[in-house]
Enzyme design. Structure first.
Site: not given
Length: 117
Positions: A74-76
């Protein structure tokens, strides 16, 4: 597929693109316009590779269904989308610097002509 490894590679590619984006913006700020095109090519190359990785994940999810979505993924995704948005803004800022440089050259030319009179 190793989701964590792919996620880290997306983050790496997006971060490289962001670094090159701000190098290009600095070139524009310093009126080093001849260097912008090659720097922006690096941006595009890095974003393309990140996008390919993202596409692989989407295809795998569509075909087999990913078992879990780690926070790292999700961060990526968030990081990649942010850099893509920043690219649009930086391109506009570079255009502004280019136009301002042209205006400055015209003003300098006109001022020099007035002094010569």
């Amino acid at each position: 597929m190793d989701i964590e490894n792919v996620s880290m590679n997306i983050i790496l590619r997006a971060s490289n693109a962001k670094k090159h984006l701000y190098e290009a913006l600095n070139h524009a700020r310093e009126a080093e316009f001849s260097q912008i095109e090659s720097t922006m090519k690096h941006v595009s190359d890095e974003l393309l590779e990140a996008h390919k990785l993202q596409t692989k994940l989407i295809q795998e999810d569509t075909q087999r269904g990913l078992e879990n979505l780690p926070v790292l993924l999700i961060h990526a995704q968030d990081h990649l989308m942010s850099v893509i948005s920043e690219k649009s803004l930086v391109e506009e800022m570079i255009e502004i610097y280019c136009k301002q440089s042209e205006i400055n050259k015209k003003v300098d030319y006109l001022m020099a002509r007035m002094v010569d009179r």
